[in-house]
Enzyme design. Structure first.
Site, mmCIF file in Angstrom:
data_model
loop_
_atom_site.group_PDB
_atom_site.id
_atom_site.type_symbol
_atom_site.label_atom_id
_atom_site.label_comp_id
_atom_site.label_asym_id
_atom_site.label_seq_id
_atom_site.Cartn_x
_atom_site.Cartn_y
_atom_site.Cartn_z
ATOM 1 N N LYS A 196 43.608 38.124 39.835
ATOM 2 C CA LYS A 196 42.600 37.707 40.996
ATOM 3 C C LYS A 196 43.359 37.235 42.099
ATOM 4 C CE LYS A 196 38.775 36.296 37.843
ATOM 5 N NZ LYS A 196 39.494 36.280 36.562
ATOM 6 N N ASP A 231 45.618 36.129 49.222
ATOM 7 C CA ASP A 231 46.420 35.700 49.831
ATOM 8 C C ASP A 231 46.340 36.767 51.216
ATOM 9 O OD1 ASP A 231 48.472 34.337 50.880
ATOM 10 O OD2 ASP A 231 49.135 33.652 48.993
#
Ligand code: C5P
Length: 239
Positions: A63, A66
Site C-alpha cells: 500500500k 508517497d
C-alpha cells in the site's frame, strides 16, 4: 484441489511462522499475500522462498503512498523480486509513478480504493468527500484504471459496480473483507462471503484470519475452495 482465486493473507508475525503456515496449507493454497505487518519480520525473504522453492504466487501488499519519485524508486526496487501483485494507494499520481517503477517487469500494480475496514464515519473523520462508499470506490477505481492500474482492491460489496465500468474490462478486481458465513468479522466492516464476492465480479478473494487463525487452517481453506466451486460463485456475466 487448489485455485488461485483464493489468496491467503499471511498476516503472521514473522517469516518462520509464515513458512510453517504455508507448509500446513500445502498444495491447497497457491497464492499468498504478504503485508506490512511482516515487513520487519522477513516478509521479502519469505516471498522469495515461497516463490522460488514452493512455486507459489505472491501478492506483496505494501500500500505504497508517497511523492511520485519515491514511489517509483520503491517500486523499481521491489520489481527486482519475483512478485505477482503489488499494491499502491489508488491516487492517479501514485499509480503513474508505480507504473514507471514497474516498467519492463511482469509485476502487476493493484490500486487500493478505500480500505475495507473503513465505513462512512471513518471517511468523515479522515475528511474524505461526502457520498456513498460504493460511489467513491467506483470513481476511484475508474481513475485508477485510467492511470494504468492492472487491477484494484475493493470490498466485495463494491465489486459488482466496479465490474460495470468500461475501464474495468480486462483488469483485475481483488477483494479482501471476505468472510465465510458464520465467521468473525474482526475489524472488517464491508464484508461478504467468498462465493458472493466472486459472483459479484471479483477475480481473487483475499482471506486472512478465517484461515490462519482456524484450528485447522487447511480444512478452512478447503471449505472456501469448495465454496468457490459452488453454483453461488457463478458470475452471470463472466467473460
Ligand atoms: O484477516 P482478514 O481476512 O481480514 O485479512 C484481510 C487482509 O486484506 C489484511 O491483510 C488486510 O491488510 C488486507 N486488506 C484489507 N482491505 C484492503 C486492502 C487490503 O483488508 N482494502
Amino acid at each position: 484441489m487448489s485455485d488461485d482465486r483464493l489468496i491467503v493473507a499471511l498476516d503472521v508475525p514473522d517469516a518462520l511462522t509464515g513458512l510453517q503456515m504455508a507448509e500446513r496449507l500445502g498444495d491447497t493454497v497457491t497464492f499468498y499475500k504478504i503485508g506490512l505487518g511482516m515487513l520487519t519480520g522477513g516478509g521479502l525473504a519469505l516471498a522469495n522462498e515461497l516463490k522460488q522453492d514452493h512455486g507459489k504466487r505472491i501478492f506483496l501488499d505494501m500500500k505504497l503512498f508517497d511523492i511520485g519519485a519515491t514511489v517509483e524508486a520503491a517500486v523499481r526496487g521491489l520489481a527486482q523480486f519475483d512478485l505477482d501483485f503489488l499494491t499502491v494507494h489508488g491516487d492517479p499520481n501514485v499509480i503513474r509513478a508505480a507504473r514507471e517503477g514497474a516498467a519492463g517487469k511482469d509485476m502487476q500494480i493493484l490500486a487500493v480504493t478505500i480500505l475495507t475496514s473503513l465505513d462512512r464515519d471513518d471517511l468523515d473523520a479522515a475528511m474524505i468527500v461526502p457520498g456513498d462508499i460504493p460511489d467513491i470506490v467506483t470513481a476511484r477505481a475508474a481513475r485508477a484504471f485510467e492511470a494504468g492500474a492492472d487491477g484494484i482492491v475493493c470490498s466485495p460489496n463494491e465489486a459488482a459496480l466496479v465490474r460495470t465500468l468500461p475501464q474495468a474490462e480486462g483488469r483485475l478486481i481483488v477483494t479482501p473483507g471476505v468472510r465465510p458465513a458464520g465467521s468473525d468479522a474482526g475489524d472488517q466492516k464491508r464484508i461478504a462471503t467468498p462465493a458472493s464476492a466472486i459472483a459479484a465480479g471479483a477475480d481473487h478473494v483475499v482471506v486472512g484470519r478465517p484461515i490462519h487463525r482456524a484450528p485447522d487452517p487447511r480444512a478452512a481453506a478447503e471449505a472456501i475452495l469448495a465454496e468457490l466451486q459452488s453454483p453461488q460463485a457463478q458470475r452471470a456475466n463472466r467473460v
